[in-house]
Design an enzyme around this catalytic site. Structure first.
Site, PDB file in Angstrom:
ATOM      1  N   LYS A  92      69.007 103.232  79.630  1.00  0.00           N
ATOM      2  CA  LYS A  92      69.585 102.020  79.635  1.00  0.00           C
ATOM      3  C   LYS A  92      70.779 102.045  78.452  1.00  0.00           C
ATOM      4  O   LYS A  92      72.047 101.618  78.937  1.00  0.00           O
ATOM      5  CB  LYS A  92      68.688 100.916  79.411  1.00  0.00           C
ATOM      6  CG  LYS A  92      67.630 100.702  80.223  1.00  0.00           C
ATOM      7  CD  LYS A  92      68.185 100.379  81.790  1.00  0.00           C
ATOM      8  CE  LYS A  92      67.101  99.888  82.708  1.00  0.00           C
ATOM      9  NZ  LYS A  92      67.704  99.948  84.030  1.00  0.00           N
TER      10      LYS A  92
ATOM     11  N   SER B 203      68.250  95.992  79.518  1.00  0.00           N
ATOM     12  CA  SER B 203      66.985  95.640  79.091  1.00  0.00           C
ATOM     13  C   SER B 203      66.996  95.337  77.293  1.00  0.00           C
ATOM     14  O   SER B 203      68.040  96.053  76.756  1.00  0.00           O
ATOM     15  CB  SER B 203      65.949  96.948  79.153  1.00  0.00           C
ATOM     16  OG  SER B 203      64.918  96.690  78.548  1.00  0.00           O
TER      17      SER B 203
ATOM     18  N   TYR C 235      63.263 106.222  79.128  1.00  0.00           N
ATOM     19  CA  TYR C 235      63.792 105.093  79.834  1.00  0.00           C
ATOM     20  C   TYR C 235      64.600 104.240  79.246  1.00  0.00           C
ATOM     21  O   TYR C 235      65.760 103.696  79.604  1.00  0.00           O
ATOM     22  CB  TYR C 235      62.435 104.153  80.245  1.00  0.00           C
ATOM     23  CG  TYR C 235      62.698 103.014  80.715  1.00  0.00           C
ATOM     24  CD1 TYR C 235      63.403 102.724  81.915  1.00  0.00           C
ATOM     25  CD2 TYR C 235      62.631 101.925  79.834  1.00  0.00           C
ATOM     26  CE1 TYR C 235      63.729 101.376  82.447  1.00  0.00           C
ATOM     27  CE2 TYR C 235      62.930 100.536  80.093  1.00  0.00           C
ATOM     28  CZ  TYR C 235      63.646 100.383  81.512  1.00  0.00           C
ATOM     29  OH  TYR C 235      63.866  99.004  81.714  1.00  0.00           O
TER      30      TYR C 235
HETATM   31  N1  UFG Z   1      49.666  94.503  76.512  1.00  0.00           N
HETATM   32  C1  UFG Z   1      48.320  94.629  76.636  1.00  0.00           C
HETATM   33  N2  UFG Z   1      47.647  95.163  77.357  1.00  0.00           N
HETATM   34  C2  UFG Z   1      48.285  95.579  78.713  1.00  0.00           C
HETATM   35  C3  UFG Z   1      49.548  95.640  78.936  1.00  0.00           C
HETATM   36  C4  UFG Z   1      50.336  95.187  77.790  1.00  0.00           C
HETATM   37  O1  UFG Z   1      47.981  94.216  75.360  1.00  0.00           O
HETATM   38  O2  UFG Z   1      47.374  95.963  79.359  1.00  0.00           O
HETATM   39  C5  UFG Z   1      50.641  94.088  75.750  1.00  0.00           C
HETATM   40  C6  UFG Z   1      51.545  94.943  74.956  1.00  0.00           C
HETATM   41  O3  UFG Z   1      51.018  95.433  73.960  1.00  0.00           O
HETATM   42  C7  UFG Z   1      52.658  94.039  74.683  1.00  0.00           C
HETATM   43  C8  UFG Z   1      52.867  92.993  75.399  1.00  0.00           C
HETATM   44  O4  UFG Z   1      51.401  93.001  76.166  1.00  0.00           O
HETATM   45  O5  UFG Z   1      52.394  93.529  73.450  1.00  0.00           O
HETATM   46  C9  UFG Z   1      53.964  93.079  76.725  1.00  0.00           C
HETATM   47  O6  UFG Z   1      53.789  94.462  77.283  1.00  0.00           O
HETATM   48  P1  UFG Z   1      54.287  94.699  78.527  1.00  0.00           P
HETATM   49  O7  UFG Z   1      53.920  96.193  78.961  1.00  0.00           O
HETATM   50  O8  UFG Z   1      54.287  93.887  79.627  1.00  0.00           O
HETATM   51  O9  UFG Z   1      55.908  94.864  78.073  1.00  0.00           O
HETATM   52  P2  UFG Z   1      56.784  95.539  77.220  1.00  0.00           P
HETATM   53  O10 UFG Z   1      57.227  94.322  76.143  1.00  0.00           O
HETATM   54  O11 UFG Z   1      55.799  96.480  76.331  1.00  0.00           O
HETATM   55  O12 UFG Z   1      57.788  96.256  77.980  1.00  0.00           O
HETATM   56  C10 UFG Z   1      59.035  95.600  78.360  1.00  0.00           C
HETATM   57  C11 UFG Z   1      59.442  96.188  79.843  1.00  0.00           C
HETATM   58  C12 UFG Z   1      59.997  97.603  79.686  1.00  0.00           C
HETATM   59  C13 UFG Z   1      60.872  97.701  78.351  1.00  0.00           C
HETATM   60  C14 UFG Z   1      60.126  97.314  77.131  1.00  0.00           C
HETATM   61  C15 UFG Z   1      61.119  97.507  76.140  1.00  0.00           C
HETATM   62  O13 UFG Z   1      58.390  95.921  80.688  1.00  0.00           O
HETATM   63  O14 UFG Z   1      60.868  97.699  80.688  1.00  0.00           O
HETATM   64  O15 UFG Z   1      59.903  95.874  77.251  1.00  0.00           O
HETATM   65  O16 UFG Z   1      60.299  97.005  74.948  1.00  0.00           O
HETATM   66  F1  UFG Z   1      61.411  98.900  78.358  1.00  0.00           F
END
Ligand code: UFG
Length: 342
Positions: free
Chosen positions: A156, A125, A152
């Site tokens: 990785k 990741s 998590y």
């Molecule tokens: N977001 C929202 N509202 C939500 C969900 C997400 O605004 O309900 C935003 C988050 O703040 C972020 C973006 O959407 O800015 C993406 O969020 P995600 O949760 O979809 O993805 P992340 O980038 O946080 O997470 C991903 C992977 C994880 C990994 C992580 C590492 O899903 O497995 O990147 O940074 F660990």
């Protein structure tokens, strides 16, 4: 040519299984169904015309894993997806994450050496980069690894180290770690897609569930980041592009095209989009107005990250081809198809 796909009924696993089958590989899936559903096998069979072989057990169980490999001498490569993946849950239950994600990997590596299975593709990741400094954006494979922000993420990082050290120690082992950015979207058939159990943590399923009326309102976590519209930036990548990269990786290993016995590749598009960009794309392709509100930042979120995919593009001969509108429209088609049929 038989490939073992662990976690093959999960989101990325199921799309990869279909791509492998369509390229002529025989697939056996091992999945304990902790976070996925057995019906996915029916969908895979409908798409590809072939039902993959399937066994359900926990790869963190050393005895069961050894027993499995002792019965399957014809496996030529392993794509290892099976792992817990919820960042927040990993903070609350770290031991669950270390035990499952690392024990399963070690059991697989041990069996690979014992039963002479040479090739492993590992799901890593972009979380290993944390928030890259400005001079490392877009982030290449050479960017420094940052201290993990969650158990998590740490699994990785540690997993990559375990693989690297195992390859140094045991002759004949090869591995490719694929560092995914943000996988989203669904199969063109809309028969498989992301199926989070319970309330989604990730942006895209939250958007499509809100549009479908399952969730009332999407919370946008923070609008005070130093980005063009104040919301965080990620490199969203279509699940079909991601699945294809796994097939390319396993073929590279089987065809002895690797330059080193452990290679690492970023899988992203090279373009970053903000949360509001994703919402706008969704509204455009669906013709709907999404109910969302801006709230405070989510703890642990990084500001911005997107990939430099040059090394993957040049070395693997792979390139992400699908754009953000393809991602949002396929995710929306999948959500509607799934809900109508369930
Ligand atoms: N977001 C929202 N509202 C939500 C969900 C997400 O605004 O309900 C935003 C988050 O703040 C972020 C973006 O959407 O800015 C993406 O969020 P995600 O949760 O979809 O993805 P992340 O980038 O946080 O997470 C991903 C992977 C994880 C990994 C992580 C590492 O899903 O497995 O990147 O940074 F660990």
């Amino acid at each position: 040519m038989k490939i073992l796909v662990t976690g093959g009924t999960g989101y990325i696993g199921s799309h990869t299984v279909v791509e492998l089958q369509q390229k002529g590989f025989e697939v056996i899936i091992v999945d304990a169904l902790f976070n996925s559903r057995i019906e996915v096998l029916d969908a895979i069979e409908k798409i590809s015309g072939t039902r993959p072989e399937f066994e359900s057990f926990d790869l963190a169980d050393r005895r069961l894993t050894d027993e499995f490999f002792s019965r399957h001498h014809d496996i030529k490569g392993i794509i290892h997806f099976a792992a817990h993946k919820a960042v927040g849950e990993s903070v609350e239950q770290p031991i669950k994450y270390y035990r499952n994600n690392l024990d399963s990997l070690m059991n697989i590596l041990e069996s690979m050496t014992k039963y002479n299975i040479p090739n492993l593709v590992f799901s890593s990741s972009c979380t290993v980069y944390g928030q890259p400094d400005a001079e490392h954006l877009p982030v290449s494979e050479k960017a420094p690894i940052k201290k993990a922000e969650s158990p998590y993420g740490n699994t990785k990082q540690i997993a990559e180290e375990i693989i690297s050290e195992s390859i140094n120690a045991y002759k004949g082992l090869n591995a490719i770690a694929l560092r995914y950015f943000n996988p989203v979207g669904a199969h063109d058939s809309a028969m498989i897609g992301e199926l989070p159990l319970g309330v989604p943590n990730n942006l895209m399923p939250y958007i499509t569930q809100t549009a479908y009326g399952i969730r009332e309102c999407l919370k946008v976590f923070g609008s005070d980041y130093p980005t063009h519209d104040g919301t965080p930036i990620r490199d969203y990548i279509h699940i079909m592009d991601l699945a294809k990269a796994h097939v390319v990786a396993i073929e590279r290993m089987i065809n002895a095209k690797m330059k080193k016995s452990f290679e690492i590749f970023n899988l992203g598009t090279g373009t970053g989009y903000s949360v509001l960009d994703v919402i706008k794309s969704f509204e455009k392709v669906s013709g709907l107005k999404l109910n969302y509100e801006i709230v405070g930042r989510r703890a642990g979120d990084i500001e911005m990250v997107w990939a430099d995919p040059t090394f993957s593009n040049d070395e693997l001969g792979w390139k992400a081809e699908r754009c953000l509108d393809d991602m949002t429209s396929s995710a929306w088609k999948w959500e509607q198809t799934y809900r109508k049929n369930s």
